[in-house]
Write a protein that holds these residues in place. Structure first.
Motif, PDB file in Angstrom:
ATOM      1  N   LEU A 224      -4.161  -3.715   3.155  1.00  0.00           N
ATOM      2  CA  LEU A 224      -4.907  -5.079   2.662  1.00  0.00           C
ATOM      3  C   LEU A 224      -4.389  -5.171   0.736  1.00  0.00           C
ATOM      4  O   LEU A 224      -4.601  -6.149   0.392  1.00  0.00           O
ATOM      5  CB  LEU A 224      -6.107  -5.362   2.072  1.00  0.00           C
ATOM      6  CG  LEU A 224      -6.743  -5.732   3.927  1.00  0.00           C
ATOM      7  CD1 LEU A 224      -8.402  -5.730   4.172  1.00  0.00           C
ATOM      8  CD2 LEU A 224      -6.532  -7.560   4.144  1.00  0.00           C
ATOM      9  N   ASP A 225      -3.160  -4.088   1.344  1.00  0.00           N
ATOM     10  CA  ASP A 225      -3.816  -3.910  -0.774  1.00  0.00           C
ATOM     11  C   ASP A 225      -2.298  -4.867  -0.597  1.00  0.00           C
ATOM     12  O   ASP A 225      -2.185  -5.066  -2.184  1.00  0.00           O
ATOM     13  CB  ASP A 225      -3.349  -2.071  -1.184  1.00  0.00           C
ATOM     14  CG  ASP A 225      -4.053  -1.753  -0.799  1.00  0.00           C
ATOM     15  OD1 ASP A 225      -5.398  -2.617  -0.100  1.00  0.00           O
ATOM     16  OD2 ASP A 225      -3.854  -0.032  -0.891  1.00  0.00           O
ATOM     17  N   ARG A 228      -3.718  -8.214  -0.469  1.00  0.00           N
ATOM     18  CA  ARG A 228      -4.615  -9.146  -1.737  1.00  0.00           C
ATOM     19  C   ARG A 228      -3.915  -8.907  -3.053  1.00  0.00           C
ATOM     20  O   ARG A 228      -3.667 -10.374  -3.397  1.00  0.00           O
ATOM     21  CB  ARG A 228      -5.100  -7.959  -2.560  1.00  0.00           C
ATOM     22  CG  ARG A 228      -6.200  -7.744  -1.128  1.00  0.00           C
ATOM     23  CD  ARG A 228      -7.721  -7.135  -1.406  1.00  0.00           C
ATOM     24  NE  ARG A 228      -8.863  -6.698  -0.857  1.00  0.00           N
ATOM     25  CZ  ARG A 228      -9.028  -5.511   0.339  1.00  0.00           C
ATOM     26  NH1 ARG A 228      -7.930  -4.497  -0.390  1.00  0.00           N
ATOM     27  NH2 ARG A 228      -9.901  -5.441   0.396  1.00  0.00           N
ATOM     28  N   ARG A 229      -2.764  -8.084  -3.635  1.00  0.00           N
ATOM     29  CA  ARG A 229      -2.082  -8.190  -5.097  1.00  0.00           C
ATOM     30  C   ARG A 229      -1.270  -9.846  -4.959  1.00  0.00           C
ATOM     31  O   ARG A 229      -0.763 -10.646  -5.724  1.00  0.00           O
ATOM     32  CB  ARG A 229      -1.340  -7.503  -4.878  1.00  0.00           C
ATOM     33  CG  ARG A 229       0.268  -7.183  -6.367  1.00  0.00           C
ATOM     34  CD  ARG A 229      -0.027  -5.490  -6.914  1.00  0.00           C
ATOM     35  NE  ARG A 229       0.814  -5.418  -6.005  1.00  0.00           N
ATOM     36  CZ  ARG A 229       2.396  -5.425  -5.991  1.00  0.00           C
ATOM     37  NH1 ARG A 229       2.377  -6.091  -6.669  1.00  0.00           N
ATOM     38  NH2 ARG A 229       3.925  -4.925  -5.510  1.00  0.00           N
ATOM     39  N   LEU A 258      -9.488 -11.733   4.070  1.00  0.00           N
ATOM     40  CA  LEU A 258      -8.404 -12.464   3.782  1.00  0.00           C
ATOM     41  C   LEU A 258      -9.030 -13.926   2.916  1.00  0.00           C
ATOM     42  O   LEU A 258      -8.766 -14.384   2.359  1.00  0.00           O
ATOM     43  CB  LEU A 258      -7.394 -12.992   4.735  1.00  0.00           C
ATOM     44  CG  LEU A 258      -6.464 -11.709   4.665  1.00  0.00           C
ATOM     45  CD1 LEU A 258      -5.166 -11.754   5.476  1.00  0.00           C
ATOM     46  CD2 LEU A 258      -5.560 -11.301   3.599  1.00  0.00           C
ATOM     47  N   LEU A 261     -11.114 -13.375   0.569  1.00  0.00           N
ATOM     48  CA  LEU A 261     -10.588 -12.728  -0.187  1.00  0.00           C
ATOM     49  C   LEU A 261     -10.672 -14.668  -0.927  1.00  0.00           C
ATOM     50  O   LEU A 261      -9.870 -14.795  -2.601  1.00  0.00           O
ATOM     51  CB  LEU A 261      -9.708 -12.038  -0.489  1.00  0.00           C
ATOM     52  CG  LEU A 261      -8.271 -11.786  -1.412  1.00  0.00           C
ATOM     53  CD1 LEU A 261      -9.021 -11.388  -2.913  1.00  0.00           C
ATOM     54  CD2 LEU A 261      -7.027 -11.193  -0.936  1.00  0.00           C
TER      55      LEU A 261
END
Length: 291
Positions: A224-225, A228-229, A258, A261
């Protein structure tokens, strides 16, 4: 002397003994590539004799495939959306589930065109270029599309595929990280970014793990890194037009994370998921509003 039939049988047997599940199909593809003929020819002329050079090349392919090297890297080709693409170890091998993303983006393009608006389209992390090239081929009313990647090697492959499908004047390749190289606001944004978690390394097929580029596969422990960015940049950048639509291929375990987020950083966004052929959540569609 070895005939086509004998070569096929021996190749399939060797691959079966090596544990390859599609042994006969792999042998057919590798032999047709060796002989530079369609697969149907193998069964039309089974008694045709291979030259010593052809026999040696086919044997080498079978040995490499037995060790797990993907067929697409051996032949340098992979079909996607009915088109033939060049691939090598600088890019991921196209997967059929990505056709879902292309189909959804193509529909969105046509809806905008029918409404009298020519959309600006961009693909982020383009790899071999399958997404923008396919969109350009399938929708000739798109005057141009952007395609970016952080890997110069991947962009080299993408350029070859643009040339192969005669869209090099319309697909504008950009080198850079995520949204940074985009020169104008985008209406339709596609992305097939790395979404496999390093925690999932042991779940990957050995051929994927050993041969495909990890830069294009992995993105942190849960995968997910980078996603997210990507969404944080979307929120803060001015790279999206009002009412822009984002199509993102995702991992099958990432829907909940997600969704959370996006609700946090972009509560006004409309979110929809589409399942792949195996029934897993695979495509995330986000329609954005700045109101």
């Amino acid at each position: 002397m070895t005939t086509i039939h004998q070569a096929l049988e021996q190749g399939a047997l060797t691959l079966t003994q090596a544990g390859q599940t599609n042994a006969r199909l792999d042998a057919q593809v590798l032999l047709s590539h060796t002989l530079q003929v369609e697969r149907a020819v193998l069964y039309t002329y089974p008694e045709r004799i291979l030259t010593p050079a052809q026999e040696q090349q086919f044997l080498t392919f079978i040995q490499r495939r037995s060790r797990g090297e993907p067929v697409a890297y051996l032949t340098g080709h992979k079909e996607f959306y009915g088109l033939d693409f060049l691939v090598d170890k600088r890019v991921l091998i196209p997967r059929p589930e990505t056709e879902l993303l292309v189909e959804a983006a193509l529909n969105a393009c046509r809806q905008m065109l029918e409404a009298g608006h020519t959309p600006v389209v961009a693909d982020i992390g383009t790899g071999s270029g399958i997404i923008p090239v396919t969109l350009a081929v399938q929708e000739p009313h798109l005057p141009y599309l952007y395609a970016s990647d952080i890997s110069p090697g991947a962009l080299d492959v993408a350029y070859l595929n643009c040339l192969r499908h005669h869209v090099e004047q319309r697909v504008r390749l950009l080198h850079g990280d995520l949204l940074a190289p985009l020169p104008e606001p985008i209406d339709i944004l596609t992305a097939n970014l790395p979404y496999v978690g390093t925690d999932e390394l042991d779940e990957l097929a050995p051929g994927v793990r050993a041969y495909e580029p990890h830069l294009a596969l992995f993105s942190g422990p849960q995968g997910l890194d980078l996603l997210r960015r990507f969404f944080m940049e979307l929120q803060h950048s001015q790279k999206l037009a009002e009412g822009a639509v984002v199509f993102l291929e995702i991992g099958y375990r990432q829907r909940e994370a997600l969704t959370s987020l996006l609700h946090e950083i972009w509560p006004q966004a409309k979110i929809a998921f589409t399942k792949d052929y195996a029934g897993w959540d695979r495509l995330l569609q986000v329609t954005l509003s700045f109101v």
